[in-house]
Motif scaffolding. Structure first.
Motif, mmCIF file in Angstrom:
data_model
loop_
_atom_site.group_PDB
_atom_site.id
_atom_site.type_symbol
_atom_site.label_atom_id
_atom_site.label_comp_id
_atom_site.label_asym_id
_atom_site.label_seq_id
_atom_site.Cartn_x
_atom_site.Cartn_y
_atom_site.Cartn_z
ATOM 1 N N ARG A 1 -7.857 -3.805 2.035
ATOM 2 C CA ARG A 1 -8.857 -4.847 2.272
ATOM 3 C C ARG A 1 -9.251 -4.814 3.744
ATOM 4 O O ARG A 1 -8.457 -4.422 4.593
ATOM 5 N N PRO A 2 -10.475 -5.284 4.058
ATOM 6 C CA PRO A 2 -10.953 -5.201 5.447
ATOM 7 C C PRO A 2 -10.003 -5.806 6.477
ATOM 8 O O PRO A 2 -9.764 -5.197 7.524
ATOM 9 N N GLU B 1 -7.810 2.306 0.349
ATOM 10 C CA GLU B 1 -8.477 1.137 -0.222
ATOM 11 C C GLU B 1 -7.851 -0.190 0.217
ATOM 12 O O GLU B 1 -7.679 -1.103 -0.587
ATOM 13 N N TYR C 1 0.808 -1.228 0.000
ATOM 14 C CA TYR C 1 0.000 0.000 0.000
ATOM 15 C C TYR C 1 0.841 1.279 0.000
ATOM 16 O O TYR C 1 0.288 2.380 -0.015
ATOM 17 N N HIS D 1 -6.806 -6.138 6.274
ATOM 18 C CA HIS D 1 -5.624 -5.286 6.350
ATOM 19 C C HIS D 1 -5.920 -4.016 7.133
ATOM 20 O O HIS D 1 -5.056 -3.503 7.832
ATOM 21 N N ARG D 2 -7.158 -3.514 7.016
ATOM 22 C CA ARG D 2 -7.539 -2.324 7.785
ATOM 23 C C ARG D 2 -7.402 -2.579 9.278
ATOM 24 O O ARG D 2 -6.892 -1.746 10.017
#
Length: 91
Positions: free
Chosen positions: A73-74, A71, A40, A76-77
């Motif tokens: 991925r969930p 943006e 990212y 990764h958030r």
């Protein structure tokens, strides 16, 4: 006209505050890499999240908002919001 000489450096103080992390994208990319999210880094750079000190002082909800903006991925958030602050403050 000639230029003046440079000033001297300051001495090390009593260690109340750590030195601020270096500016620029490199430390941010390094901190992302440390938690396995280096893919990212380019997106952070594009959006202007290139100040590790600024990111390090954000709370979990703010970090989650950044994760949404870049943006991630969930899963990764969650990882970013939980771990990034700790890593960034130690950088």
């Amino acid at each position: 006209g000639g230029g003046g000489g440079g000033g001297g450096g300051g001495g090390g103080g009593g260690g109340t505050l750590p030195a601020p992390p270096p500016l620029g994208m490199a430390p941010v990319a390094g901190a992302l890499e440390a938690i396995g999210l280096s893919s990212y880094a380019d997106r952070f750079d594009e959006l202007g999240y290139d100040d590790l000190a600024f990111l390090a002082q954000m709370g979990g909800e703010e970090l989650r908002q950044v994760a949404v903006e870049v943006e991630m991925r969930p899963g990764h958030r969650d990882k970013f919001a939980s771990w990034f602050g700790d890593v960034a403050r130690r950088w």
